[in-house]
Design a protein around this motif. Structure first.
Motif, PDB file in Angstrom:
ATOM      1  N   ASP A 245       0.859  -1.182   0.000  1.00  0.00           N
ATOM      2  CA  ASP A 245       0.000   0.000   0.000  1.00  0.00           C
ATOM      3  C   ASP A 245       0.895   1.232   0.000  1.00  0.00           C
ATOM      4  OD1 ASP A 245      -2.159   1.674   0.124  1.00  0.00           O
ATOM      5  OD2 ASP A 245      -2.442   1.468   2.291  1.00  0.00           O
TER       6      ASP A 245
ATOM      7  N   VAL B  93       2.251   3.785  -5.271  1.00  0.00           N
ATOM      8  CA  VAL B  93       2.117   2.801  -6.348  1.00  0.00           C
ATOM      9  C   VAL B  93       1.764   1.473  -5.692  1.00  0.00           C
ATOM     10  CG1 VAL B  93       3.250   1.672  -8.300  1.00  0.00           C
ATOM     11  CG2 VAL B  93       3.782   4.051  -7.763  1.00  0.00           C
ATOM     12  N   PRO B  94       0.488   1.218  -5.438  1.00  0.00           N
ATOM     13  CA  PRO B  94       0.095  -0.001  -4.709  1.00  0.00           C
ATOM     14  C   PRO B  94       0.183  -1.243  -5.593  1.00  0.00           C
ATOM     15  CG  PRO B  94      -1.847   1.257  -5.320  1.00  0.00           C
ATOM     16  CD  PRO B  94      -0.666   2.092  -5.716  1.00  0.00           C
ATOM     17  N   LEU B  95       0.374  -2.381  -4.918  1.00  0.00           N
ATOM     18  CA  LEU B  95       0.467  -3.677  -5.588  1.00  0.00           C
ATOM     19  C   LEU B  95      -0.662  -4.560  -5.076  1.00  0.00           C
ATOM     20  CD1 LEU B  95       2.108  -5.774  -7.338  1.00  0.00           C
ATOM     21  CD2 LEU B  95       3.365  -6.308  -5.239  1.00  0.00           C
ATOM     22  N   TYR B  96      -1.391  -5.217  -6.003  1.00  0.00           N
ATOM     23  CA  TYR B  96      -2.550  -6.028  -5.648  1.00  0.00           C
ATOM     24  C   TYR B  96      -2.395  -7.455  -6.175  1.00  0.00           C
ATOM     25  CZ  TYR B  96      -4.562  -1.309  -5.332  1.00  0.00           C
ATOM     26  OH  TYR B  96      -4.791   0.005  -5.038  1.00  0.00           O
TER      27      TYR B  96
ATOM     28  N   TYR C 288      -1.236 -10.619 -10.455  1.00  0.00           N
ATOM     29  CA  TYR C 288      -0.761  -9.419  -9.774  1.00  0.00           C
ATOM     30  C   TYR C 288      -1.085  -8.195 -10.637  1.00  0.00           C
ATOM     31  CZ  TYR C 288       1.970 -12.555  -6.781  1.00  0.00           C
ATOM     32  OH  TYR C 288       2.358 -13.535  -5.900  1.00  0.00           O
TER      33      TYR C 288
ATOM     34  N   TYR D  46      -0.676  -3.571 -10.472  1.00  0.00           N
ATOM     35  CA  TYR D  46      -0.242  -2.392  -9.718  1.00  0.00           C
ATOM     36  C   TYR D  46      -0.798  -1.143 -10.390  1.00  0.00           C
ATOM     37  CZ  TYR D  46       3.330  -1.232 -13.234  1.00  0.00           C
ATOM     38  OH  TYR D  46       3.983  -0.875 -14.400  1.00  0.00           O
ATOM     39  N   ARG D  47      -0.954  -0.098  -9.581  1.00  0.00           N
ATOM     40  CA  ARG D  47      -1.449   1.171 -10.099  1.00  0.00           C
ATOM     41  C   ARG D  47      -0.265   2.124 -10.250  1.00  0.00           C
ATOM     42  NH1 ARG D  47      -6.411   3.079 -10.249  1.00  0.00           N
ATOM     43  NH2 ARG D  47      -7.223   1.765  -8.587  1.00  0.00           N
TER      44      ARG D  47
ATOM     45  N   PHE E 191       8.691  -3.219  -4.940  1.00  0.00           N
ATOM     46  CA  PHE E 191       7.842  -2.031  -4.818  1.00  0.00           C
ATOM     47  C   PHE E 191       8.175  -1.215  -3.572  1.00  0.00           C
ATOM     48  CE2 PHE E 191       5.582  -4.004  -8.191  1.00  0.00           C
ATOM     49  CZ  PHE E 191       4.847  -3.005  -8.818  1.00  0.00           C
TER      50      PHE E 191
END
Length: 389
Positions: free
Chosen positions: A103, A106-109, A115, A117-118, A167
């Motif tokens: 979080d 540049v978040p990673l989901y 996977y 990322y934004r 990240f």
């Protein structure tokens, strides 16, 4: 005795299955952005993306929350999930919870095995494994802002730890704050399983006076009990230590000769210890994993192989000769297995198809040395228990 053992194993198996209904300390965030601490039920990836099962206190009733009822939920020392109503545009038809790995700016989901990322531009990028496109994707979008990360791109893997480290490094490079939400360490597991199988036992004797005997024991069947410790079960390759108990029995009588019959009675039991490695071949579905396991070790065996020649004289069966091998022996072991794991929340069930080989030497009553080989194929059903949570 065997019936009692099977009964107790089934009782233990069911009790262990029920123990999978475990709650850990966690929280939910309501639509009004209020955080409520409590207990959150541990589930598999697929179930965690659909529903949150929560209770305020241990003795309270469970409450189910879907992604349209709360903004997020998570565990105090572990994973965090957010509702896609917060603007995660993954083009899904139904509301879902999406796991947050990092979080920050540049978040990673992680969602349904992928996977994403934004980027700083607010565009969402999926990280695809094919042709290492995910490395080029990250390099083109992020590394231009932080050239210190160029060297890390080549070793980047599609895993929670590898991506989270990258990240977090990206945020540190830009003097931005970020938080990773992952399990603190790899989970070790203990496999408990019961199986049944078939064995093929053969003896090669150097004693020419015994050539009349059939030195191939009958096909056998028996029970297998295995306990296996898995080190780092979330890794693609994990190392194992196993302890197995085997008991096999067989009988046959050969009437191929018109006047002579060959009878063989065979008993074999063994305690085996081995070291091995398990490789994750593929995810067949969200909850099913296909693994391959190789092991090698040693076993302490006790076996008795009695062979008798029976002649028919004047219509009566008469034992002409009897030869018995009976020995305690230390034998090398090699094995290979295909294992299917099915996640059921905190724990998992598994089915294992195992082929093992044991070798050794033995002596008869006259000190004649023979070599033997035992090949057995077995099917196990078991439960995988996490350790050290």
């Amino acid at each position: 005795m065997k019936a009692n053992f099977c009964f107790y194993f089934i009782i233990f198996f069911c009790a262990t299955l029920l123990s999978a209904q475990e709650f850990n300390q966690g929280f939910i965030v309501t639509q009004q952005y209020d955080t409520i601490d409590g207990l959150v039920k541990k589930q598999g990836d697929a179930s965690s993306e659909k529903i949150c099962i929560f209770k305020k206190f241990k003795n309270d009733n469970e409450v189910n929350y879907n992604p349209e009822q709360i903004l997020s939920y998570g565990y105090k020392k572990g994973r965090v999930y957010i509702s896609n109503q917060l603007g995660i545009e993954l083009n899904r038809l139904e509301p879902s919870f999406i796991r947050v790995i990092v979080d920050g700016d540049v978040p990673l989901y992680y969602f349904q095995g992928q996977y994403a990322y934004r980027a700083p531009s607010k565009r969402l990028y999926l990280l695809l494994k094919a042709d290492n496109f995910y490395q080029a994707n990250i390099s083109a979008v992020l590394v231009n802002n932080c050239y210190d990360l160029t060297g890390k791109i080549k070793s980047l893997e599609l895993s929670d730890k590898s991506l989270a480290d990258f990240f977090l490094s990206y945020h540190r490079c830009l003097n931005k704050t970020a938080q990773a939400y992952m399990s603190k360490k790899e989970v070790n597991t203990l496999d408990l399983s019961l199986g049944s199988g078939f064995g093929s036992f053969s003896v090669e004797s150097a004693n020419s006076s015994m050539e009349e005997f059939n030195h191939h024991a009958p096909s056998t069947s028996g029970l297998n009990l295995k306990i296996r410790f898995n080190k780092g079960s979330r890794k693609r390759i994990s190392f194992t230590t196993s302890l197995s108990f085997l008991y096999y029995k067989g009988y046959q009588i050969d009437y191929s000769n018109e006047t002579r019959a060959f009878e063989t009675i065979f008993d074999y039991s063994s305690i085996r210890a081995s070291l091995g490695a398990k490789y994750l071949i593929a995810y067949l579905s969200d909850n099913i994993k296909l693994n391959f396991h190789l092991g090698a070790g040693a076993g302490f065996s006790t076996f008795k192989n009695q062979e008798r020649i029976i002649d028919e004289i004047n219509g009566n069966n008469i034992f002409i000769r009897s030869e018995t091998f009976e020995i305690n022996n230390l034998e090398p072991i090699a094995s290979a297995s295909i294992i299917l794991d099915y996640n059921i929340g905190l724990n998992s069930l598994f089915v294992e198809f195992n082929d093992s080989m044991a070798f050794g030497t033995l002596k008869d009553a006259l000190s004649n040395t023979s070599r033997y080989k035992l090949n057995n194929v077995a099917i196990y059903l078991g439960m995988k228990l996490p350790l050290g949570r």
